[in-house]
Design a protein around this motif. Structure first.
Motif, short mmCIF file in Angstrom:
data_model
loop_
_atom_site.label_atom_id
_atom_site.label_comp_id
_atom_site.label_asym_id
_atom_site.label_seq_id
_atom_site.Cartn_x
_atom_site.Cartn_y
_atom_site.Cartn_z
N ASP A 21 10.20 32.31 -21.48
CA ASP A 21 8.84 32.76 -21.24
C ASP A 21 7.90 31.66 -21.73
OD1 ASP A 21 8.33 33.04 -23.96
OD2 ASP A 21 7.60 35.09 -23.82
N TRP A 22 6.59 31.80 -21.45
CA TRP A 22 5.64 30.70 -21.67
C TRP A 22 5.68 30.16 -23.09
CZ3 TRP A 22 1.46 30.95 -25.04
CH2 TRP A 22 1.21 32.22 -25.59
N LYS A 23 5.69 31.08 -24.09
CA LYS A 23 5.59 30.61 -25.48
C LYS A 23 6.88 29.97 -25.96
CE LYS A 23 6.05 35.36 -27.15
NZ LYS A 23 5.96 35.96 -25.81
N GLU A 24 8.03 30.49 -25.46
CA GLU A 24 9.32 29.90 -25.87
C GLU A 24 9.40 28.47 -25.36
OE1 GLU A 24 12.77 33.19 -26.00
OE2 GLU A 24 11.82 32.97 -24.05
N HIS A 25 8.95 28.27 -24.13
CA HIS A 25 9.05 26.93 -23.54
C HIS A 25 8.17 25.95 -24.33
CE1 HIS A 25 8.60 23.60 -20.70
NE2 HIS A 25 9.83 23.95 -20.36
N ILE A 26 6.96 26.37 -24.69
CA ILE A 26 6.06 25.47 -25.45
C ILE A 26 6.66 25.19 -26.83
CG2 ILE A 26 3.78 25.26 -26.52
CD1 ILE A 26 2.69 27.00 -24.17
N ARG A 27 7.22 26.21 -27.47
CA ARG A 27 7.76 26.02 -28.82
C ARG A 27 9.05 25.19 -28.80
NH1 ARG A 27 5.70 28.73 -32.96
NH2 ARG A 27 7.66 28.84 -34.10
N MET A 28 9.80 25.29 -27.70
CA MET A 28 11.05 24.53 -27.61
C MET A 28 10.78 23.08 -27.22
SD MET A 28 14.43 25.51 -25.44
CE MET A 28 14.89 26.96 -26.35
N ARG A 29 9.73 22.85 -26.42
CA ARG A 29 9.41 21.50 -25.95
C ARG A 29 7.95 21.15 -26.24
NH1 ARG A 29 14.01 21.40 -25.34
NH2 ARG A 29 15.37 21.36 -23.51
N PRO A 30 7.52 21.20 -27.52
CA PRO A 30 6.10 20.98 -27.81
C PRO A 30 5.59 19.61 -27.35
CG PRO A 30 7.40 20.99 -29.85
CD PRO A 30 8.29 21.46 -28.76
N GLY A 31 6.50 18.59 -27.38
CA GLY A 31 6.09 17.24 -26.99
C GLY A 31 5.55 17.16 -25.57
N MET A 32 6.02 18.03 -24.69
CA MET A 32 5.53 18.01 -23.30
C MET A 32 4.06 18.38 -23.23
SD MET A 32 8.54 19.83 -21.11
CE MET A 32 7.49 20.05 -19.67
N MET B 188 0.15 31.66 -18.61
CA MET B 188 0.08 30.34 -18.03
C MET B 188 -0.68 30.39 -16.70
SD MET B 188 1.26 28.41 -20.17
CE MET B 188 2.03 26.86 -19.87
N ASN B 189 -1.35 29.28 -16.40
CA ASN B 189 -2.09 29.13 -15.15
C ASN B 189 -3.16 30.20 -14.98
OD1 ASN B 189 -0.33 27.02 -14.65
ND2 ASN B 189 1.13 28.38 -13.66
N THR B 190 -3.75 30.61 -16.12
CA THR B 190 -4.88 31.54 -16.07
C THR B 190 -6.06 30.83 -16.71
OG1 THR B 190 -3.42 33.41 -16.40
CG2 THR B 190 -5.75 33.78 -16.83
N GLY B 191 -7.21 30.89 -16.11
CA GLY B 191 -8.38 30.26 -16.73
C GLY B 191 -9.45 30.00 -15.71
N GLY B 192 -10.69 29.85 -16.20
CA GLY B 192 -11.82 29.66 -15.29
C GLY B 192 -11.82 28.33 -14.58
N GLY C 193 -5.25 24.63 -17.41
CA GLY C 193 -5.18 25.95 -18.04
C GLY C 193 -4.06 26.11 -19.05
N VAL C 194 -3.54 24.99 -19.59
CA VAL C 194 -2.42 25.08 -20.54
C VAL C 194 -2.90 25.04 -21.98
CG1 VAL C 194 -0.33 23.92 -21.38
CG2 VAL C 194 -0.75 24.07 -18.94
N GLY C 195 -3.99 24.31 -22.24
CA GLY C 195 -4.46 23.99 -23.59
C GLY C 195 -4.39 25.07 -24.64
N THR C 196 -5.20 26.14 -24.49
CA THR C 196 -5.25 27.15 -25.55
C THR C 196 -3.94 27.94 -25.65
OG1 THR C 196 -6.52 28.45 -23.97
CG2 THR C 196 -7.70 27.60 -25.88
N LYS C 197 -3.19 28.01 -24.56
CA LYS C 197 -1.89 28.69 -24.63
C LYS C 197 -0.96 27.90 -25.56
CE LYS C 197 -3.44 30.10 -20.48
NZ LYS C 197 -4.71 29.64 -19.94
N ALA C 198 -1.01 26.56 -25.45
CA ALA C 198 -0.17 25.72 -26.31
C ALA C 198 -0.58 25.90 -27.77
CB ALA C 198 -0.28 24.26 -25.90
#
Length: 619
Positions: A16-27, A95-99, A114-119
């Motif tokens: 899911d979105w948060k697992e992917h960011i936490r597993m690959r933060p460098g991306m 993910m992919n939500t934002g103005g 639309g990735v910033g604040t999710k990361a």
């Protein structure tokens, strides 16, 4: 025969979105780091939240942004339009939500994906977002991206806008701390690019009236400016430039849609080309490009409809057109510079005269150096085939195929034993070692000629690949690794002098560091603690009592390769070398390396006394 591994639908795992960011933060945020480098992840987190507030200002909503950083907690409050209350949770967790997907709401914004604040949310141990609009407040709280609280909106008399509070997750960002110097530089860049905006950081206010002209005045000492700063601007472009009286190299600050593109890209290449072209045509002479650009200090900012960056952290522009049916970025910049710079030089003959004299001086110096450069290059070429000084790594700063560019590090060590320990324990992919033979030459007051005549400096320059410009720098971090004694301190000073004298932008751009190494090892049969200060030693003794074994490290050569890997790995501690705005480079060099004035003697005695006291107290 080997047993065949089953490959079924159960093997296919969708993160899911948060697992992917936490597993690959460098991306998402580049490297992690502890805050000692300006491109460490904790600053990217702040920037991602801030970019949203800046975009509100760009759209004409909210003239003030307040930032508070206390210990490890960050608060960012803007007075923009506020996130639509029904979408508060989605905007920071889907993910992919934002103005910014709706171009009517955001025309030339930075955070287009639309990735910033999710990361930020996924990489924070605590994250809270509040939105105030239409006299109502709505908030949501998260932990590592997991929703903790999502109450209904309530009545509120607060001013409209958005507030984000977050604490970076210490399981990801080890031993981190925010350094005010780096935050301050980032915020100054934001106000230079958004005139009229006020940013209040821990009670200190940042504001700019003259945009990029202010940026150059902040970055170059007034005594060092060759001619008044040339400031050119139009709707989607702003340029400021001058030449330095003392600096050898070129220095550029580049931005796209308010984003500091530290690795340049299409727009910066176009500006450098345009500047050379315009100058050649203005003077009617085919000057060498390197002579024209030598000692230039400049800044360029452009706005592009849909920028294409070469990474999520947006440090290099790859896009080629201005959006729609407009010209390419390159053509747009070349046309703008040709017209406006040419006009400026015609109207300001005194500046044109000073600039021409500077170019002719650069030409003379280059010709004087040409013979010696040729010899030095041949020497360096021969040496690099069997260069015992450099143990290189596999990845370099401009290897676009690797996601570890920002980790690339060159350790400059003294003597064979220290370089041997580091060489054996380093990460061969991203860490290189350059070993010095004893103390380097004091190059204060010497000309560039010495860099080619002195074998060590020539090889160091070749290893870093900065002869032509810092653009080609091969390592993101240059780390001076010397013993923590009087001789080690002297070598540090001599190396810092080398960079200040000939390559100050290496320091200005935040690439130079001092490696902190432990003074003590405290251990019992179960645990080993490395201590970097007397206080840490006392705490370790308290923790491992009754009678732990205490070892005092006198030099880097005493630390075995097996131990050294702990100090240059994930827990590496670096002290950045920074320039103070109040002193010009010339003043700084003459203070540290010039004639022995009473003030300098006093300074060195005080500092050495501190070092020696530390050593004596702990032996």
């Amino acid at each position: 025969m080997a047993k065949e591994t089953q490959y079924t639908e159960d093997n296919i795992r969708s993160l899911d979105w948060k697992e992917h960011i936490r597993m690959r933060p460098g991306m998402y945020i580049g490297k992690l780091g502890d805050g000692s480098s300006p491109d460490d992840g904790i600053y990217i987190l702040l920037k991602e939240v801030l970019d949203n507030s800046i975009d509100e200002y760009v759209m004409g909503a909210g003239k003030t942004i307040e930032i508070r950083i206390k210990d490890k907690e960050v608060k960012v409050r803007d007075y923009g339009r506020g996130i639509p209350l029904g979408k508060v949770v989605d905007v920071v967790s889907k993910m992919n939500t934002g103005g910014k997907y709706d171009t009517r709401a955001f025309k030339k914004s930075v955070g287009l994906n639309g990735v910033g604040t999710k990361a930020v949310n996924a990489l924070s141990s605590f994250f809270r977002v509040e939105s105030v609009r239409e006299n109502q407040i709505k908030y949501a709280e998260f932990e590592q991206g997991n929703l903790l609280a999502d109450p209904n909106p309530e009545e509120s008399s607060s001013r409209r806008g958005t507030k984000v509070i977050f604490i970076p997750d210490e399981t990801i960002f080890k031993n981190f701390r925010y350094r005010n110097e780096y935050v301050s530089k980032m915020l100054k860049n934001y106000v230079y690019l958004n005139r009229g905006l006020t940013i209040d950081f821990n009670g200190e206010k940042y504001f700019s009236e003259n945009g990029l002209k202010d940026l150059l005045e902040e970055n170059i000492h007034h005594d060092d400016i060759l001619y008044p700063i040339i400031h050119l601007e139009s709707e989607d472009i702003e340029i400021a430039l001058t030449h330095s009286k003392t600096q050898y190299s070129e220095e550029y600050h580049s931005f796209v849609n308010g984003q500091n593109t530290t690795q340049g890209g299409t727009h910066l290449n176009a500006f450098r080309e345009a500047f050379v072209k315009t100058i050649r045509e203005f003077y009617g002479k085919n000057f060498e490009a390197s002579d024209i650009r030598k000692s230039i200090v400049s800044a360029i900012s452009i706005k592009v409809m849909e920028p294409v960056f070469e990474s999520q952290t947006k440090t290099k522009l790859g896009s080629t057109d201005m959006g729609g049916k407009l010209p390419t970025v390159r053509t747009f910049i070349i046309d703008f510079v040709k017209k406006h710079l040419d006009n400026y030089l015609h109207k300001n003959p005194e500046t044109a005269d000073k600039l021409q004299r500077k170019i002719l001086q650069a030409e003379r110096e280059r010709k004087e150096l040409s013979g010696i450069r040729k010899l030095a290059k041949e020497r360096a070429k021969k040496a690099s085939l069997h260069n015992k000084k450099l143990r290189d790594c596999r990845v370099h700063l401009h290897d676009t195929k690797s996601d570890r560019q920002l980790e690339t590090t060159l350790f400059i060590t003294e003597g064979d034993s220290a370089s041997g320990s580091i060489t054996k324990s380093r990460d061969v992919n991203t860490q290189a070692v350059f070993s010095l033979k004893g103390k380097p030459l004091n190059c204060y007051g010497l000309s560039k000629k010495i860099v080619y005549e002195n074998e060590e400096f020539n090889l160091l320059q070749a290893a870093l690949n900065i002869e032509e410009s810092i653009e080609d720098l091969r390592y993101n971090n240059i780390v001076i690794a010397t013993d923590a004694d009087v001789d080690g301190m002297h070598i540090r000073l001599l190396l810092i002098t080398f960079f200040l004298q000939f390559f100050p932008e290496v320091i200005k751009e935040g690439h130079l560091y001092i490696l902190q190494t432990p003074l003590f090892r405290v251990r019992n049969k179960k645990e080993t603690i490395y201590c970097y200060s007397e206080e840490e030693r006392k705490n370790a003794i308290e923790k491992l009592k009754p009678k732990p074994e205490i070892t005092r490290f006198k030099g880097l050569g005493e630390i075995s390769p097996d131990e050294f890997k702990h100090f240059i790995g994930a827990d590496i501690r670096l002290d950045p070398v920074m320039l103070e705005r109040s002193m010009s480079i010339e003043e700084l060099l003459s203070f540290y390396m010039g004639k022995n004035t009473p003030e300098r003697q006093e300074f060195i005695i005080d500092n050495l006394k501190f070092e020696v006291d530390k050593v004596e107290e702990t032996v």
